[in-house]
Design a protein around this motif. Sequence first.
Motif, PDB file in Angstrom:
ATOM      1  N   ASP A 118      -1.618  -0.092 -10.428  1.00  8.06           N
ATOM      2  CA  ASP A 118      -2.598  -0.390  -9.381  1.00  8.06           C
ATOM      3  C   ASP A 118      -2.247   0.341  -8.084  1.00  8.06           C
ATOM      4  N   LEU A 119      -0.964   0.412  -7.772  1.00  2.93           N
ATOM      5  CA  LEU A 119      -0.530   1.116  -6.564  1.00  2.93           C
ATOM      6  C   LEU A 119      -0.855   2.607  -6.645  1.00  2.93           C
TER       7      LEU A 119
ATOM      8  N   LEU B  88      -3.347   3.955  -8.341  1.00 10.46           N
ATOM      9  CA  LEU B  88      -4.792   4.091  -8.148  1.00 10.46           C
ATOM     10  C   LEU B  88      -5.161   4.014  -6.670  1.00 10.46           C
ATOM     11  N   GLN B  89      -4.550   3.082  -5.955  1.00  9.74           N
ATOM     12  CA  GLN B  89      -4.809   2.975  -4.515  1.00  9.74           C
ATOM     13  C   GLN B  89      -4.312   4.223  -3.783  1.00  9.74           C
ATOM     14  N   GLY B  90      -3.145   4.720  -4.213  1.00 10.15           N
ATOM     15  CA  GLY B  90      -2.611   5.923  -3.590  1.00 10.15           C
ATOM     16  C   GLY B  90      -3.514   7.127  -3.789  1.00 10.15           C
TER      17      GLY B  90
ATOM     18  N   ASP C  47      -6.713   7.151  -4.189  1.00 13.51           N
ATOM     19  CA  ASP C  47      -7.919   7.004  -3.371  1.00 13.51           C
ATOM     20  C   ASP C  47      -7.684   7.554  -1.969  1.00 13.51           C
ATOM     21  N   HIS C  48      -6.515   7.285  -1.401  1.00  9.07           N
ATOM     22  CA  HIS C  48      -6.192   7.791  -0.061  1.00  9.07           C
ATOM     23  C   HIS C  48      -5.743   9.248  -0.105  1.00  9.07           C
ATOM     24  N   HIS C  49      -5.085   9.618  -1.203  1.00 12.32           N
ATOM     25  CA  HIS C  49      -4.558  10.985  -1.304  1.00 12.32           C
ATOM     26  C   HIS C  49      -5.685  12.019  -1.293  1.00 12.32           C
TER      27      HIS C  49
ATOM     28  N   ASN D  62      -4.783   8.321   6.092  1.00 13.50           N
ATOM     29  CA  ASN D  62      -4.893   8.414   4.635  1.00 13.50           C
ATOM     30  C   ASN D  62      -3.633   9.017   4.021  1.00 13.50           C
TER      31      ASN D  62
ATOM     32  N   LYS E 266      -0.864   6.298   4.070  1.00 10.61           N
ATOM     33  CA  LYS E 266      -1.095   5.237   3.098  1.00 10.61           C
ATOM     34  C   LYS E 266      -0.863   5.733   1.670  1.00 10.61           C
ATOM     35  N   ALA E 267      -1.297   6.957   1.374  1.00 12.05           N
ATOM     36  CA  ALA E 267      -1.103   7.510   0.037  1.00 12.05           C
ATOM     37  C   ALA E 267       0.376   7.562  -0.307  1.00 12.05           C
TER      38      ALA E 267
ATOM     39  N   PHE F 228       1.854   4.018  -0.933  1.00 12.02           N
ATOM     40  CA  PHE F 228       1.486   3.433  -2.228  1.00 12.02           C
ATOM     41  C   PHE F 228       2.268   4.078  -3.379  1.00 12.02           C
TER      42      PHE F 228
END
Length: 317
Positions: A105-106, A108-110, A112-114, A123, A126-127, A130
């Motif tokens: 899950d981390l 996937l979140q990474g 999105d920001h990457h 961004n 945050k990437a 994560f």
Amino acid sequence: MYHLVIYAAVITSIVFGKSYTIDNVEIQSIIGKDGIVQITEKRVFTFKGSFTYAYQVIDKKNFKEIFDIQDELIATIISTIVGRVEADHIQQLSNSRPENLAAYDLVLQGLDHHRKAGATKENAEKAYSFFKQATELDPNYARAHAWRACSLANYQSWDKEAAGENWMDECSESVTRALEIDPEEAEAHRIMGSIKMIEGDFQSGRYHHEKAKDLCPSDAYIAAKYATALIYMGEPEQALDEIKRAMRLDPFCPDILFEDEGIINFCMDDFENAIKSFKKLKVPTKNSLFYSAASYAKLNPVSYTHLRAHETVLDIV
């Protein structure tokens, strides 16, 4: 006035034990007396058990180029089939989640920001955060280590102090660990290729980029990054060919392809087309703004209006 129609129906390919059928591919060409061909191309690709892909292109070409159009059509059909099969395969892999679902899950979140890390520092930060957490939760997650390295490289371009003095060492360690876990991880090879390029080891950099391309030939992002490497190696013509191949692989063309296309045009002193490429980006990046400003300055060295405007935007971003 002459009419030429190229039509293909029900083309079937068996890949990975699955049937992929192209229901309708049609090119209608109106050939004028001046030898100019207006081409209206309609494509409807229905991949059974997958999706339907359709679009229309209108273009004008010299009659002598009509056979090139046929070759391009065949190449696009093949690229589309291979690309969708690869996408299906990747989807199957992504559905096979790692044992640590929190790490998955981390990542996937990474990601999105990457994807937006070139637009804002937030961004990028945050990437990296994560991906770092994902590697700490699951030390054997190769893809997480690879993306951690890539995201840190992006983050340091925004804030070198926050990334730390040894950011390059951390990147190398992360991607080396990824390759130890999975030597066939395409993204890890791509990232290692970029690291080697930064270190000035162009021979190793080329090897890893080409290895990534060989492992995943239908990945438009990997193709784009290979094109970037070719730019650094002073091969803009080959880089442009690679970007065109990437655009065939992904006809929807993410921003990274237009950005690289613009930089390549700039390197080839084609400043007008460079600006046109950068204007296609949905979300401008630091690179696109910088090279746009430089292109305007090259076209009109006396006036710095556009340059000042872009500098202002860079300060805001």
